[in-house]
Design a protein around this motif. Structure first.
Motif, mmCIF file in Angstrom:
data_model
loop_
_atom_site.group_PDB
_atom_site.id
_atom_site.type_symbol
_atom_site.label_atom_id
_atom_site.label_comp_id
_atom_site.label_asym_id
_atom_site.label_seq_id
_atom_site.Cartn_x
_atom_site.Cartn_y
_atom_site.Cartn_z
ATOM 1 N N SER A 1 44.776 -2.839 143.271
ATOM 2 C CA SER A 1 43.527 -3.470 142.833
ATOM 3 C C SER A 1 43.029 -2.657 141.645
ATOM 4 C CB SER A 1 42.478 -3.422 143.942
ATOM 5 O OG SER A 1 42.823 -4.251 144.999
ATOM 6 N N ILE A 2 42.788 -3.332 140.543
ATOM 7 C CA ILE A 2 42.407 -2.652 139.305
ATOM 8 C C ILE A 2 41.047 -3.162 138.841
ATOM 9 C CG2 ILE A 2 43.028 -2.295 136.866
ATOM 10 C CD1 ILE A 2 45.077 -1.007 138.665
ATOM 11 N N ASP A 3 40.192 -2.248 138.410
ATOM 12 C CA ASP A 3 38.939 -2.635 137.769
ATOM 13 C C ASP A 3 39.311 -3.228 136.409
ATOM 14 O OD1 ASP A 3 36.771 -2.216 135.736
ATOM 15 O OD2 ASP A 3 35.673 -1.579 137.530
ATOM 16 N N PRO A 4 39.038 -4.514 136.164
ATOM 17 C CA PRO A 4 39.501 -5.140 134.926
ATOM 18 C C PRO A 4 38.816 -4.618 133.668
ATOM 19 C CG PRO A 4 38.108 -6.646 136.149
ATOM 20 C CD PRO A 4 38.301 -5.441 137.016
ATOM 21 N N ASP A 5 37.612 -4.096 133.787
ATOM 22 C CA ASP A 5 36.893 -3.602 132.614
ATOM 23 C C ASP A 5 37.291 -2.179 132.243
ATOM 24 O OD1 ASP A 5 35.448 -6.007 132.445
ATOM 25 O OD2 ASP A 5 33.999 -5.268 133.923
ATOM 26 N N LYS A 6 37.409 -1.323 133.254
ATOM 27 C CA LYS A 6 37.686 0.086 132.997
ATOM 28 C C LYS A 6 39.157 0.430 133.128
ATOM 29 C CE LYS A 6 33.046 1.275 134.242
ATOM 30 N NZ LYS A 6 32.160 1.661 135.310
ATOM 31 N N ALA B 1 43.239 11.208 128.229
ATOM 32 C CA ALA B 1 43.047 10.803 129.625
ATOM 33 C C ALA B 1 42.071 9.649 129.726
ATOM 34 C CB ALA B 1 42.566 11.992 130.455
ATOM 35 N N SER B 2 41.084 9.595 128.860
ATOM 36 C CA SER B 2 40.108 8.518 128.943
ATOM 37 C C SER B 2 40.676 7.187 128.452
ATOM 38 C CB SER B 2 38.853 8.881 128.155
ATOM 39 O OG SER B 2 39.159 8.954 126.776
ATOM 40 N N THR B 3 41.826 7.213 127.766
ATOM 41 C CA THR B 3 42.404 5.966 127.284
ATOM 42 C C THR B 3 43.537 5.461 128.176
ATOM 43 O OG1 THR B 3 43.990 7.112 125.861
ATOM 44 C CG2 THR B 3 41.863 6.537 124.884
ATOM 45 N N VAL B 4 43.936 6.254 129.157
ATOM 46 C CA VAL B 4 45.017 5.853 130.046
ATOM 47 C C VAL B 4 44.513 4.779 131.002
ATOM 48 C CG1 VAL B 4 46.570 6.620 131.873
ATOM 49 C CG2 VAL B 4 46.187 8.059 129.884
ATOM 50 N N ARG B 5 45.281 3.690 131.117
ATOM 51 C CA ARG B 5 44.911 2.608 132.015
ATOM 52 C C ARG B 5 45.937 2.534 133.133
ATOM 53 N NH1 ARG B 5 41.067 -0.798 130.161
ATOM 54 N NH2 ARG B 5 41.824 -2.555 131.376
ATOM 55 N N PRO C 1 39.916 0.409 144.741
ATOM 56 C CA PRO C 1 40.142 -0.252 146.025
ATOM 57 C C PRO C 1 39.027 -1.220 146.406
ATOM 58 C CG PRO C 1 40.335 2.140 146.245
ATOM 59 C CD PRO C 1 39.853 1.863 144.865
ATOM 60 N N ASN C 2 37.848 -1.057 145.807
ATOM 61 C CA ASN C 2 36.728 -1.945 146.128
ATOM 62 C C ASN C 2 36.745 -3.240 145.324
ATOM 63 O OD1 ASN C 2 35.378 -0.253 148.090
ATOM 64 N ND2 ASN C 2 34.940 1.095 146.370
ATOM 65 N N ASN C 3 37.595 -3.319 144.304
ATOM 66 C CA ASN C 3 37.677 -4.543 143.512
ATOM 67 C C ASN C 3 38.549 -5.547 144.256
ATOM 68 O OD1 ASN C 3 38.706 -6.523 141.581
ATOM 69 N ND2 ASN C 3 37.527 -5.333 140.116
#
Length: 138
Positions: A76-81, A19-23, A86-88
């Motif tokens: 909207s996706i956080d590019p790092d994580k 789960a931690s590797t799913v993007r 939604p805030n990005n």
């Protein structure tokens, strides 16, 4: 019982690691039978107030299952994580899905994607194809 607990612990460890590797990226709902069969709709989500990241997948599924449109939902996706954020306001990956889209549905607020991401968006608008803006859609 002890071996079952060990098995359960190992299984849960794998689940957490996976789960931690799913993007997050985008969703695609393939169209079923209906008047929209063969047509593509791109739904663009990105706001921090109206929960479009929840509403647009539901709309996309309804349009695909009941009306036959193939629907792609972008977020909207956080590019790092790599998760939906939604805030990005600066990252809307997947806009190239507009290249062969028949309709764009936009539910965004104050987004500023990169010039590279905006190329497909600009080309879609320049082609004069239809756009539906929901709520503020800025």
């Amino acid at each position: 019982m002890k071996s079952f607990c060990c098995f359960l612990l190992v299984a849960m460890s794998y689940a957490v690691a996976f789960a931690s590797t799913v993007r997050a990226e985008h969703l695609v709902f393939e169209g079923k039978d209906g008047p929209g069969n063969g047509k593509k709709v791109v739904l663009i989500s990105g706001d921090e107030e109206y929960r479009s990241e929840e509403a647009l997948p539901m709309l996309g599924k309804i349009l695909s299952q009941r009306h036959g449109f193939t629907c792609t939902v972008l977020f909207s996706i956080d590019p790092d994580k790599g998760y939906i954020d939604p805030n990005n306001q600066k990252n809307l990956p997947g806009l190239e899905a507009l290249t062969d889209a028949d309709l764009m549905i936009v539910a965004t607020r104050f987004r500023t994607p990169s010039e590279e991401q905006m190329k497909s968006f600009d080309a879609y608008l320049a082609a004069g194809k239809p756009v539906i803006g929901l709520r503020t859609a800025t």
